[in-house]
Design a protein around this motif. Structure first.
Motif, PDB file in Angstrom:
ATOM      1  N   PHE A   1      70.705  48.047  58.176  1.00  0.00           N
ATOM      2  CA  PHE A   1      71.224  47.897  56.810  1.00  0.00           C
ATOM      3  C   PHE A   1      71.294  46.407  56.502  1.00  0.00           C
ATOM      4  O   PHE A   1      72.331  45.774  56.605  1.00  0.00           O
ATOM      5  CB  PHE A   1      72.606  48.543  56.678  1.00  0.00           C
ATOM      6  CG  PHE A   1      73.093  48.602  55.259  1.00  0.00           C
ATOM      7  CD1 PHE A   1      72.533  49.482  54.359  1.00  0.00           C
ATOM      8  CD2 PHE A   1      74.107  47.774  54.830  1.00  0.00           C
ATOM      9  CE1 PHE A   1      72.977  49.539  53.043  1.00  0.00           C
ATOM     10  CE2 PHE A   1      74.563  47.819  53.516  1.00  0.00           C
ATOM     11  CZ  PHE A   1      74.001  48.703  52.625  1.00  0.00           C
ATOM     12  N   SER A   2      70.136  45.848  56.144  1.00  0.00           N
ATOM     13  CA  SER A   2      70.052  44.406  55.920  1.00  0.00           C
ATOM     14  C   SER A   2      70.389  44.047  54.476  1.00  0.00           C
ATOM     15  O   SER A   2      70.247  44.869  53.571  1.00  0.00           O
ATOM     16  CB  SER A   2      68.653  43.896  56.253  1.00  0.00           C
ATOM     17  OG  SER A   2      67.735  44.353  55.282  1.00  0.00           O
ATOM     18  N   GLU A   3      70.798  42.819  54.300  1.00  0.00           N
ATOM     19  CA  GLU A   3      71.090  42.323  52.951  1.00  0.00           C
ATOM     20  C   GLU A   3      69.856  42.414  52.068  1.00  0.00           C
ATOM     21  O   GLU A   3      69.938  42.747  50.888  1.00  0.00           O
ATOM     22  CB  GLU A   3      71.595  40.882  53.030  1.00  0.00           C
ATOM     23  CG  GLU A   3      71.950  40.297  51.684  1.00  0.00           C
ATOM     24  CD  GLU A   3      72.433  38.858  51.788  1.00  0.00           C
ATOM     25  OE1 GLU A   3      72.848  38.332  50.748  1.00  0.00           O
ATOM     26  OE2 GLU A   3      72.386  38.260  52.876  1.00  0.00           O
TER      27      GLU A   3
ATOM     28  N   ARG B   1      69.895  56.253  53.494  1.00  0.00           N
ATOM     29  CA  ARG B   1      68.666  56.346  52.708  1.00  0.00           C
ATOM     30  C   ARG B   1      68.108  54.981  52.331  1.00  0.00           C
ATOM     31  O   ARG B   1      67.112  54.902  51.620  1.00  0.00           O
ATOM     32  CB  ARG B   1      68.918  57.183  51.456  1.00  0.00           C
ATOM     33  CG  ARG B   1      69.237  58.639  51.791  1.00  0.00           C
ATOM     34  CD  ARG B   1      69.285  59.502  50.566  1.00  0.00           C
ATOM     35  NE  ARG B   1      70.396  59.182  49.688  1.00  0.00           N
ATOM     36  CZ  ARG B   1      71.533  59.853  49.630  1.00  0.00           C
ATOM     37  NH1 ARG B   1      71.722  60.896  50.406  1.00  0.00           N
ATOM     38  NH2 ARG B   1      72.483  59.513  48.795  1.00  0.00           N
ATOM     39  N   VAL B   2      68.725  53.921  52.821  1.00  0.00           N
ATOM     40  CA  VAL B   2      68.253  52.566  52.551  1.00  0.00           C
ATOM     41  C   VAL B   2      67.182  52.205  53.570  1.00  0.00           C
ATOM     42  O   VAL B   2      67.313  52.499  54.761  1.00  0.00           O
ATOM     43  CB  VAL B   2      69.425  51.558  52.616  1.00  0.00           C
ATOM     44  CG1 VAL B   2      68.940  50.128  52.497  1.00  0.00           C
ATOM     45  CG2 VAL B   2      70.447  51.872  51.526  1.00  0.00           C
ATOM     46  N   GLU B   3      66.116  51.566  53.097  1.00  0.00           N
ATOM     47  CA  GLU B   3      65.027  51.159  53.990  1.00  0.00           C
ATOM     48  C   GLU B   3      65.547  50.214  55.074  1.00  0.00           C
ATOM     49  O   GLU B   3      66.316  49.300  54.808  1.00  0.00           O
ATOM     50  CB  GLU B   3      63.935  50.459  53.184  1.00  0.00           C
ATOM     51  CG  GLU B   3      62.764  49.995  54.004  1.00  0.00           C
ATOM     52  CD  GLU B   3      61.732  49.243  53.188  1.00  0.00           C
ATOM     53  OE1 GLU B   3      60.769  48.755  53.796  1.00  0.00           O
ATOM     54  OE2 GLU B   3      61.896  49.116  51.962  1.00  0.00           O
ATOM     55  N   SER B   4      65.103  50.446  56.300  1.00  0.00           N
ATOM     56  CA  SER B   4      65.479  49.595  57.428  1.00  0.00           C
ATOM     57  C   SER B   4      64.364  48.607  57.733  1.00  0.00           C
ATOM     58  O   SER B   4      63.203  48.864  57.431  1.00  0.00           O
ATOM     59  CB  SER B   4      65.712  50.437  58.685  1.00  0.00           C
ATOM     60  OG  SER B   4      66.776  51.327  58.504  1.00  0.00           O
ATOM     61  N   LEU B   5      64.731  47.497  58.343  1.00  0.00           N
ATOM     62  CA  LEU B   5      63.739  46.561  58.860  1.00  0.00           C
ATOM     63  C   LEU B   5      63.304  47.055  60.237  1.00  0.00           C
ATOM     64  O   LEU B   5      64.062  47.736  60.929  1.00  0.00           O
ATOM     65  CB  LEU B   5      64.341  45.160  58.966  1.00  0.00           C
ATOM     66  CG  LEU B   5      64.805  44.528  57.661  1.00  0.00           C
ATOM     67  CD1 LEU B   5      65.508  43.203  57.945  1.00  0.00           C
ATOM     68  CD2 LEU B   5      63.637  44.318  56.724  1.00  0.00           C
ATOM     69  N   PRO B   6      62.087  46.707  60.673  1.00  0.00           N
ATOM     70  CA  PRO B   6      61.649  47.131  62.001  1.00  0.00           C
ATOM     71  C   PRO B   6      62.546  46.546  63.098  1.00  0.00           C
ATOM     72  O   PRO B   6      63.017  45.421  62.994  1.00  0.00           O
ATOM     73  CB  PRO B   6      60.239  46.560  62.121  1.00  0.00           C
ATOM     74  CG  PRO B   6      59.848  46.103  60.772  1.00  0.00           C
ATOM     75  CD  PRO B   6      61.088  45.927  59.970  1.00  0.00           C
ATOM     76  N   ILE B   7      62.782  47.351  64.128  1.00  0.00           N
ATOM     77  CA  ILE B   7      63.577  46.906  65.268  1.00  0.00           C
ATOM     78  C   ILE B   7      62.711  47.037  66.507  1.00  0.00           C
ATOM     79  O   ILE B   7      62.217  48.111  66.825  1.00  0.00           O
ATOM     80  CB  ILE B   7      64.853  47.748  65.440  1.00  0.00           C
ATOM     81  CG1 ILE B   7      65.713  47.702  64.193  1.00  0.00           C
ATOM     82  CG2 ILE B   7      65.645  47.270  66.657  1.00  0.00           C
ATOM     83  CD1 ILE B   7      66.874  48.685  64.220  1.00  0.00           C
TER      84      ILE B   7
END
Length: 88
Positions: A50-52, A71-77
């Protein structure tokens, strides 16, 4: 902090924030059985989940707690992204 009022109260604001951060880190350390590296890894995963950058402009606490955050897009981990973030 350019409104003048904050400039005049900087010492008080800094001391309050330092105190909050210290208590927060102590609680996080306790929750992770003393392992602050574990906490940092969990924090990095949480920030990428859950990035800014991906957070919606408007999300109420009710929507956040109610699951809309999922439902918020995540950054790759990846292990590389965690390792590079730990090197900050």
């Amino acid at each position: 902090m350019t409104d003048g009022n904050s400039d005049q109260k900087f010492g008080k604001l800094h001391a309050a924030h330092a105190g909050y951060l210290t208590r927060y880190l102590a609680e996080c350390r306790r929750a992770c059985d003393g392992d602050l590296d574990l906490f940092l890894v969990m924090a990095i995963i949480g920030e990428r989940t859950f990035s800014e950058r991906c957070a919606p402009e408007a999300m109420s606490i009710e929507a956040f707690v109610g699951g809309r955050v999922g439902r918020v897009e995540s950054l790759p981990i990846t292990s590389a992204s965690i390792s590079s973030a730990r090197a900050w």
